[in-house]
Design a protein around this motif. Structure first.
Motif, PDB file in Angstrom:
ATOM      1  N   TRP A  40       0.816  -1.209   0.000  1.00 49.54           N
ATOM      2  CA  TRP A  40       0.000   0.000   0.000  1.00 49.54           C
ATOM      3  C   TRP A  40       0.851   1.260   0.000  1.00 49.54           C
ATOM      4  CZ3 TRP A  40      -4.182  -1.279  -1.921  1.00 49.54           C
ATOM      5  CH2 TRP A  40      -4.871  -2.438  -1.534  1.00 49.54           C
ATOM      6  N   PHE A  41       1.976   1.233   0.689  1.00 47.34           N
ATOM      7  CA  PHE A  41       2.856   2.401   0.670  1.00 47.34           C
ATOM      8  C   PHE A  41       3.479   2.592  -0.717  1.00 47.34           C
ATOM      9  CE2 PHE A  41       3.357   1.651   5.436  1.00 47.34           C
ATOM     10  CZ  PHE A  41       2.473   2.672   5.755  1.00 47.34           C
ATOM     11  N   ALA A  42       3.783   1.491  -1.395  1.00 50.98           N
ATOM     12  CA  ALA A  42       4.335   1.580  -2.750  1.00 50.98           C
ATOM     13  C   ALA A  42       3.294   2.152  -3.709  1.00 50.98           C
ATOM     14  CB  ALA A  42       4.800   0.203  -3.222  1.00 50.98           C
ATOM     15  N   LEU A  96       7.351  10.682  -0.924  1.00 50.82           N
ATOM     16  CA  LEU A  96       8.631  10.446  -0.253  1.00 50.82           C
ATOM     17  C   LEU A  96       8.423   9.853   1.143  1.00 50.82           C
ATOM     18  CD1 LEU A  96      10.576  13.681  -1.278  1.00 50.82           C
ATOM     19  CD2 LEU A  96      11.048  11.342  -2.029  1.00 50.82           C
ATOM     20  N   LEU A  97       7.449  10.370   1.871  1.00 52.96           N
ATOM     21  CA  LEU A  97       7.170   9.844   3.208  1.00 52.96           C
ATOM     22  C   LEU A  97       6.720   8.385   3.146  1.00 52.96           C
ATOM     23  CD1 LEU A  97       5.333  12.890   4.836  1.00 52.96           C
ATOM     24  CD2 LEU A  97       7.649  12.055   5.320  1.00 52.96           C
ATOM     25  N   ALA A  98       5.901   8.069   2.143  1.00 51.02           N
ATOM     26  CA  ALA A  98       5.449   6.679   1.986  1.00 51.02           C
ATOM     27  C   ALA A  98       6.622   5.765   1.656  1.00 51.02           C
ATOM     28  CB  ALA A  98       4.384   6.602   0.889  1.00 51.02           C
ATOM     29  N   SER A  99       7.561   6.259   0.837  1.00 49.08           N
ATOM     30  CA  SER A  99       8.717   5.435   0.458  1.00 49.08           C
ATOM     31  C   SER A  99       9.634   5.165   1.647  1.00 49.08           C
ATOM     32  CB  SER A  99       9.499   6.112  -0.673  1.00 49.08           C
ATOM     33  OG  SER A  99      10.173   7.276  -0.209  1.00 49.08           O
ATOM     34  N   ILE A 100       9.746   6.141   2.561  1.00 48.94           N
ATOM     35  CA  ILE A 100      10.576   5.948   3.751  1.00 48.94           C
ATOM     36  C   ILE A 100      10.065   4.777   4.575  1.00 48.94           C
ATOM     37  CG2 ILE A 100      11.226   6.957   5.979  1.00 48.94           C
ATOM     38  CD1 ILE A 100      11.323   9.672   4.606  1.00 48.94           C
ATOM     39  N   LEU A 101       8.749   4.621   4.608  1.00 53.49           N
ATOM     40  CA  LEU A 101       8.145   3.560   5.410  1.00 53.49           C
ATOM     41  C   LEU A 101       8.375   2.175   4.818  1.00 53.49           C
ATOM     42  CD1 LEU A 101       4.776   5.351   6.275  1.00 53.49           C
ATOM     43  CD2 LEU A 101       6.764   5.026   7.771  1.00 53.49           C
ATOM     44  N   ILE A 102       8.828   2.119   3.555  1.00 51.38           N
ATOM     45  CA  ILE A 102       9.138   0.821   2.935  1.00 51.38           C
ATOM     46  C   ILE A 102      10.590   0.447   3.167  1.00 51.38           C
ATOM     47  CG2 ILE A 102       9.043  -0.546   0.807  1.00 51.38           C
ATOM     48  CD1 ILE A 102       7.110   1.525  -0.311  1.00 51.38           C
ATOM     49  N   GLY A 103      11.488   1.427   2.982  1.00 51.17           N
ATOM     50  CA  GLY A 103      12.899   1.128   3.184  1.00 51.17           C
ATOM     51  C   GLY A 103      13.786   2.177   2.544  1.00 51.17           C
ATOM     52  N   LEU A 106      14.141   2.190  -1.404  1.00 54.52           N
ATOM     53  CA  LEU A 106      12.940   2.715  -2.046  1.00 54.52           C
ATOM     54  C   LEU A 106      12.867   4.231  -1.920  1.00 54.52           C
ATOM     55  CD1 LEU A 106      11.005   0.688  -3.439  1.00 54.52           C
ATOM     56  CD2 LEU A 106      12.359  -0.363  -1.644  1.00 54.52           C
ATOM     57  N   PHE A 107      13.315   4.754  -0.772  1.00 54.12           N
ATOM     58  CA  PHE A 107      13.342   6.211  -0.597  1.00 54.12           C
ATOM     59  C   PHE A 107      14.309   6.858  -1.587  1.00 54.12           C
ATOM     60  CE2 PHE A 107      15.517   9.896   1.313  1.00 54.12           C
ATOM     61  CZ  PHE A 107      14.459  10.788   1.353  1.00 54.12           C
ATOM     62  N   LEU A 108      15.477   6.254  -1.770  1.00 53.65           N
ATOM     63  CA  LEU A 108      16.450   6.806  -2.720  1.00 53.65           C
ATOM     64  C   LEU A 108      15.897   6.811  -4.137  1.00 53.65           C
ATOM     65  CD1 LEU A 108      19.788   5.234  -1.417  1.00 53.65           C
ATOM     66  CD2 LEU A 108      19.027   7.620  -1.219  1.00 53.65           C
ATOM     67  N   ILE A 109      15.182   5.736  -4.511  1.00 51.63           N
ATOM     68  CA  ILE A 109      14.561   5.680  -5.837  1.00 51.63           C
ATOM     69  C   ILE A 109      13.517   6.784  -5.971  1.00 51.63           C
ATOM     70  CG2 ILE A 109      13.126   4.309  -7.395  1.00 51.63           C
ATOM     71  CD1 ILE A 109      14.439   1.801  -6.243  1.00 51.63           C
ATOM     72  N   ALA A 110      12.696   6.954  -4.931  1.00 52.74           N
ATOM     73  CA  ALA A 110      11.648   7.976  -4.955  1.00 52.74           C
ATOM     74  C   ALA A 110      12.245   9.381  -5.018  1.00 52.74           C
ATOM     75  CB  ALA A 110      10.745   7.828  -3.732  1.00 52.74           C
ATOM     76  N   GLY A 146       7.937  -1.371  -7.821  1.00 53.53           N
ATOM     77  CA  GLY A 146       7.043  -2.374  -7.250  1.00 53.53           C
ATOM     78  C   GLY A 146       7.759  -3.663  -6.918  1.00 53.53           C
ATOM     79  N   ALA A 147       8.674  -4.082  -7.807  1.00 52.91           N
ATOM     80  CA  ALA A 147       9.437  -5.304  -7.551  1.00 52.91           C
ATOM     81  C   ALA A 147      10.457  -5.098  -6.435  1.00 52.91           C
ATOM     82  CB  ALA A 147      10.139  -5.756  -8.834  1.00 52.91           C
ATOM     83  N   ALA A 148      11.061  -3.897  -6.411  1.00 58.36           N
ATOM     84  CA  ALA A 148      12.061  -3.600  -5.380  1.00 58.36           C
ATOM     85  C   ALA A 148      11.445  -3.597  -3.994  1.00 58.36           C
ATOM     86  CB  ALA A 148      12.719  -2.251  -5.666  1.00 58.36           C
ATOM     87  N   ALA A 149      10.161  -3.220  -3.899  1.00 63.00           N
ATOM     88  CA  ALA A 149       9.484  -3.208  -2.596  1.00 63.00           C
ATOM     89  C   ALA A 149       9.435  -4.594  -1.984  1.00 63.00           C
ATOM     90  CB  ALA A 149       8.065  -2.649  -2.750  1.00 63.00           C
ATOM     91  N   PHE A 150       9.559  -5.623  -2.837  1.00 63.16           N
ATOM     92  CA  PHE A 150       9.548  -7.006  -2.354  1.00 63.16           C
ATOM     93  C   PHE A 150      10.904  -7.688  -2.561  1.00 63.16           C
ATOM     94  CE2 PHE A 150       5.174  -5.882  -3.076  1.00 63.16           C
ATOM     95  CZ  PHE A 150       4.534  -6.396  -1.959  1.00 63.16           C
TER      96      PHE A 150
END
Length: 278
Positions: A40-42, A96-103, A106-110, A146-150
């Motif tokens: 959901w964050f992604a 950006l805030l949502a990406s931080i919550l994934i890792g 992912l934040f760097l990509i965002a 999306g793939a990186a999130a997993f």
């Protein structure tokens, strides 16, 4: 309510929906897609980033859109131009805030995506080649994100490749559509720099590479025969139609028609990858 609807229009919900589908498909291809926080964050990142990109693009394209696209929300009298800019930055912040919550990766990509999206609208959109390439890269990044999130970014390489070529070709057609307005604003797009004929050649080459490239995942046994049937009938045939019509197109309305056909056909390509991955 009217103002809220105009802000939603500014985000271009269909584009945001396509971005969210790219994230979901990228996650699905890893084999680990689950209804959990990371997913959901992604998706939230994709929707916010895509909406922000469209809003900031309309902000910087204000003068050009006056001529070519007066139906855009900024000309409705409801949204002030400067508000569109701050709305875009608010959406980027949410992403950006949502990406931080994934890792952190992912934040760097965002964060890199925000830089590219701002740079595209402010500087690169009206430059030959680089502007088209940047927006195409962003479509590819949606699948990879999306793939990186997993934790399996490589799983989304085939659709990322397809999305890159597909979007790059469509962006060139959109440049042809906007040729008159871009020339009035002294933009430096490829059709203005080299002319319509070379632009059509490049678009054709990209589409032919796409036609050949979509077969490779089946040959390598990455996707099944359902994928092959769907891409041959639902992607390659429409692309051939686009190539033929492209060489006969002369007016902005004809180029706009081709752009709309390509936008609709994106869903067939997404369906092909999804169905072919089982």
């Amino acid at each position: 309510m009217k103002q809220i609807l105009q802000y939603i229009r500014l985000m271009r919900p269909l584009n945001s929906f396509i971005g969210a589908l790219g994230i979901l498909l990228g996650g699905h291809l890893t084999g680990n897609l689950q209804v959990e926080g990371a997913l959901w964050f992604a998706v939230l990142t994709a929707v916010a980033m895509t909406g922000g990109a469209n809003a900031i693009n309309d902000y910087y394209d204000y003068e050009i859109d006056k001529i070519n696209k007066p139906h855009r929300p900024l000309f409705s009298g409801v949204i002030h131009r400067e508000n569109a800019r701050w709305f875009a930055y608010a959406l980027f912040t949410v992403g950006l805030l949502a990406s931080i919550l994934i890792g952190p990766i992912l934040f760097l990509i965002a964060a890199g995506s925000v830089f590219l999206l701002e740079g595209y609208s402010r500087w690169w959109k009206r430059q030959p080649v680089i502007g088209n390439f940047v927006v195409s890269i962003m479509i590819a990044v949606a699948f990879l994100y999306g793939a990186a999130a997993f934790g399996k970014i490589w799983a989304a390489l085939p659709p990322a490749y397809m999305g890159l070529l597909y979007t790059w070709g469509r962006e060139l057609i959109k440049d042809l559509e906007d040729l008159e307005a871009d020339a009035a604003e002294q933009a430096n797009t490829l059709p203005i720099l080299l002319g319509e004929h070379p632009t059509k050649i490049l678009a054709t080459v990209l589409f032919l590479l796409l036609i050949l490239g979509v077969i490779i995942p089946y040959v390598l046994e990455i996707y099944n025969v359902v994928y092959l049937i769907l891409v041959l009938v639902g992607v390659n045939l429409p692309i051939l139609y686009i190539i033929i019509r492209l060489w006969n197109a002369e007016s902005a309305s004809e180029y706009r028609h081709l752009s709309h056909v390509l936008k609709a056909d994106m869903f067939v390509g997404l369906l092909a990858v999804f169905a072919g991955s089982f």
